[in-house]
Scaffold this motif. Sequence first.
Motif, PDB file in Angstrom:
ATOM      1  N   UNK A   1      16.558 -31.174 -37.885  1.00 43.33           N
ATOM      2  CA  UNK A   1      17.299 -32.403 -37.599  1.00 43.33           C
ATOM      3  C   UNK A   1      17.551 -33.193 -38.882  1.00 43.33           C
ATOM      4  N   UNK A   2      16.525 -33.302 -39.730  1.00 40.24           N
ATOM      5  CA  UNK A   2      16.693 -34.017 -40.996  1.00 40.24           C
ATOM      6  C   UNK A   2      17.617 -33.259 -41.945  1.00 40.24           C
ATOM      7  N   UNK A   3      17.566 -31.936 -41.920  1.00 42.04           N
ATOM      8  CA  UNK A   3      18.456 -31.132 -42.757  1.00 42.04           C
ATOM      9  C   UNK A   3      19.914 -31.348 -42.338  1.00 42.04           C
ATOM     10  N   UNK A   4      20.174 -31.342 -41.049  1.00 40.56           N
ATOM     11  CA  UNK A   4      21.526 -31.579 -40.548  1.00 40.56           C
ATOM     12  C   UNK A   4      22.004 -32.976 -40.929  1.00 40.56           C
ATOM     13  N   UNK A   5      21.111 -33.958 -40.796  1.00 40.12           N
ATOM     14  CA  UNK A   5      21.456 -35.332 -41.172  1.00 40.12           C
ATOM     15  C   UNK A   5      21.783 -35.419 -42.657  1.00 40.12           C
ATOM     16  N   UNK A   6      20.991 -34.753 -43.483  1.00 39.46           N
ATOM     17  CA  UNK A   6      21.226 -34.756 -44.930  1.00 39.46           C
ATOM     18  C   UNK A   6      22.593 -34.171 -45.262  1.00 39.46           C
ATOM     19  N   UNK A   7      22.896 -33.021 -44.687  1.00 36.02           N
ATOM     20  CA  UNK A   7      24.189 -32.372 -44.943  1.00 36.02           C
ATOM     21  C   UNK A   7      25.334 -33.268 -44.492  1.00 36.02           C
ATOM     22  N   UNK A   8      25.184 -33.894 -43.324  1.00 31.67           N
ATOM     23  CA  UNK A   8      26.213 -34.799 -42.800  1.00 31.67           C
ATOM     24  C   UNK A   8      26.445 -35.971 -43.750  1.00 31.67           C
ATOM     25  N   UNK A   9      25.362 -36.562 -44.264  1.00 29.91           N
ATOM     26  CA  UNK A   9      25.484 -37.718 -45.159  1.00 29.91           C
ATOM     27  C   UNK A   9      26.122 -37.324 -46.491  1.00 29.91           C
ATOM     28  N   UNK A  10      25.766 -36.150 -47.013  1.00 27.82           N
ATOM     29  CA  UNK A  10      26.349 -35.677 -48.272  1.00 27.82           C
ATOM     30  C   UNK A  10      27.842 -35.426 -48.108  1.00 27.82           C
ATOM     31  N   UNK A  11      28.223 -34.749 -47.042  1.00 27.85           N
ATOM     32  CA  UNK A  11      29.639 -34.443 -46.791  1.00 27.85           C
ATOM     33  C   UNK A  11      30.464 -35.718 -46.650  1.00 27.85           C
ATOM     34  N   UNK A  12      29.875 -36.739 -46.029  1.00 26.06           N
ATOM     35  CA  UNK A  12      30.588 -37.988 -45.784  1.00 26.06           C
ATOM     36  C   UNK A  12      30.377 -39.046 -46.866  1.00 26.06           C
ATOM     37  N   UNK A  13      29.755 -38.632 -47.991  1.00 20.87           N
ATOM     38  CA  UNK A  13      29.595 -39.535 -49.119  1.00 20.87           C
ATOM     39  C   UNK A  13      28.691 -40.725 -48.853  1.00 20.87           C
ATOM     40  N   UNK A  14      27.687 -40.531 -48.021  1.00 22.98           N
ATOM     41  CA  UNK A  14      26.777 -41.628 -47.680  1.00 22.98           C
ATOM     42  C   UNK A  14      25.343 -41.293 -48.098  1.00 22.98           C
ATOM     43  N   UNK A  15      25.205 -40.763 -49.308  1.00 23.23           N
ATOM     44  CA  UNK A  15      23.898 -40.339 -49.810  1.00 23.23           C
ATOM     45  C   UNK A  15      22.931 -41.507 -49.927  1.00 23.23           C
ATOM     46  N   UNK A  16      23.469 -42.731 -50.122  1.00 16.63           N
ATOM     47  CA  UNK A  16      22.612 -43.899 -50.264  1.00 16.63           C
ATOM     48  C   UNK A  16      21.756 -44.123 -49.022  1.00 16.63           C
ATOM     49  N   UNK A  17      22.259 -43.681 -47.870  1.00 19.13           N
ATOM     50  CA  UNK A  17      21.480 -43.802 -46.637  1.00 19.13           C
ATOM     51  C   UNK A  17      20.247 -42.907 -46.718  1.00 19.13           C
ATOM     52  N   UNK A  18      20.453 -41.714 -47.290  1.00 22.53           N
ATOM     53  CA  UNK A  18      19.296 -40.814 -47.442  1.00 22.53           C
ATOM     54  C   UNK A  18      18.290 -41.394 -48.423  1.00 22.53           C
ATOM     55  N   UNK A  19      18.766 -42.041 -49.468  1.00 25.18           N
ATOM     56  CA  UNK A  19      17.843 -42.672 -50.418  1.00 25.18           C
ATOM     57  C   UNK A  19      17.016 -43.751 -49.717  1.00 25.18           C
ATOM     58  N   UNK A  20      17.634 -44.417 -48.739  1.00 25.81           N
ATOM     59  CA  UNK A  20      16.892 -45.388 -47.953  1.00 25.81           C
ATOM     60  C   UNK A  20      15.784 -44.723 -47.152  1.00 25.81           C
ATOM     61  N   UNK A  21      16.088 -43.534 -46.594  1.00 26.73           N
ATOM     62  CA  UNK A  21      15.081 -42.775 -45.864  1.00 26.73           C
ATOM     63  C   UNK A  21      13.948 -42.327 -46.785  1.00 26.73           C
ATOM     64  N   UNK A  22      14.327 -41.967 -48.018  1.00 28.10           N
ATOM     65  CA  UNK A  22      13.310 -41.560 -48.991  1.00 28.10           C
ATOM     66  C   UNK A  22      12.385 -42.728 -49.329  1.00 28.10           C
ATOM     67  N   UNK A  23      12.967 -43.919 -49.483  1.00 29.69           N
ATOM     68  CA  UNK A  23      12.146 -45.106 -49.748  1.00 29.69           C
ATOM     69  C   UNK A  23      11.190 -45.372 -48.587  1.00 29.69           C
ATOM     70  N   UNK A  24      11.657 -45.152 -47.373  1.00 29.53           N
ATOM     71  CA  UNK A  24      10.773 -45.275 -46.211  1.00 29.53           C
ATOM     72  C   UNK A  24       9.650 -44.239 -46.284  1.00 29.53           C
ATOM     73  N   UNK A  25       9.993 -43.051 -46.811  1.00 30.28           N
ATOM     74  CA  UNK A  25       8.994 -41.997 -46.976  1.00 30.28           C
ATOM     75  C   UNK A  25       7.911 -42.397 -47.963  1.00 30.28           C
ATOM     76  N   UNK A  26       8.313 -43.120 -49.020  1.00 34.33           N
ATOM     77  CA  UNK A  26       7.344 -43.598 -50.005  1.00 34.33           C
ATOM     78  C   UNK A  26       6.384 -44.594 -49.361  1.00 34.33           C
ATOM     79  N   UNK A  27       6.949 -45.525 -48.595  1.00 34.86           N
ATOM     80  CA  UNK A  27       6.118 -46.528 -47.908  1.00 34.86           C
ATOM     81  C   UNK A  27       5.184 -45.838 -46.904  1.00 34.86           C
ATOM     82  N   UNK A  28       5.737 -44.887 -46.151  1.00 42.12           N
ATOM     83  CA  UNK A  28       4.945 -44.180 -45.141  1.00 42.12           C
ATOM     84  C   UNK A  28       3.812 -43.374 -45.769  1.00 42.12           C
ATOM     85  N   UNK A  29       4.013 -42.925 -47.002  1.00 39.38           N
ATOM     86  CA  UNK A  29       2.996 -42.097 -47.658  1.00 39.38           C
ATOM     87  C   UNK A  29       1.696 -42.858 -47.916  1.00 39.38           C
TER      88      UNK A  29
END
Length: 205
Positions: free
Chosen positions: A12-40
């Motif tokens: 599911x996350x892989x599909x979301x990543x590909x969708x965001x890259x194709x649609x030029x919305x990589x910044x949304x994934x960076x937001x998810x990564x920041x959430x990953x840092x906090x969650x860690x």
Amino acid sequence: MKKNLQIIIQIAFLILFIFLVINGKVQIWMGLFLLGIVASLLLGRIYCGWACPINTVMIGVTWFKKKIRIKSFKIPQFFTKPWVRILALGLFFTAFIFIMKTGKKLPVLPVLFTLGILFTFFFPEKLWHRYLCPYGAIISFPAAKSRFKMSIDGDACNNCGVCLHVCPAKAVSKNDKHHTIIKNDCLICLECSKKCKQNAIDYIL
């Protein structure tokens, strides 16, 4: 059940990543990564083992290599030098600062995605996880303080070494009595727990 759930979440996350890259919305994934840092801080490197699209495809590449019996090359010694990881992290931050200051878009995520996959075609996953991935390097710092972690029950462990062999990040170390898991290197991928015949490994507080 855990394995099936993990695979579903990873895909599911892989599909979301590909969708965001194709649609030029990589910044949304960076937001998810920041959430990953906090969650860690609480959950450890759960982002790496469950959400990272690079890791998900790398798992597939490793599975494919085993199916057609392709052996990985030994990791060159110079990759294990501390300066290599520092350099990778430095280049990542340099690209990030450049983007922030100039407003220009650089394909940082797609490039890292491609590199992770290419390296895994030739070398063990450990090369990327331990020495090259800037995301892993960043998350490893807060993950060292995480509340939840993969832990080996010393009373149940018979020191067989299976966990050490299957860990893709080589986050398991051996001592005289039993094996231990290095918290900041552990991806929370559960591979050690799945393969332990003694049921000595669990994700605990």
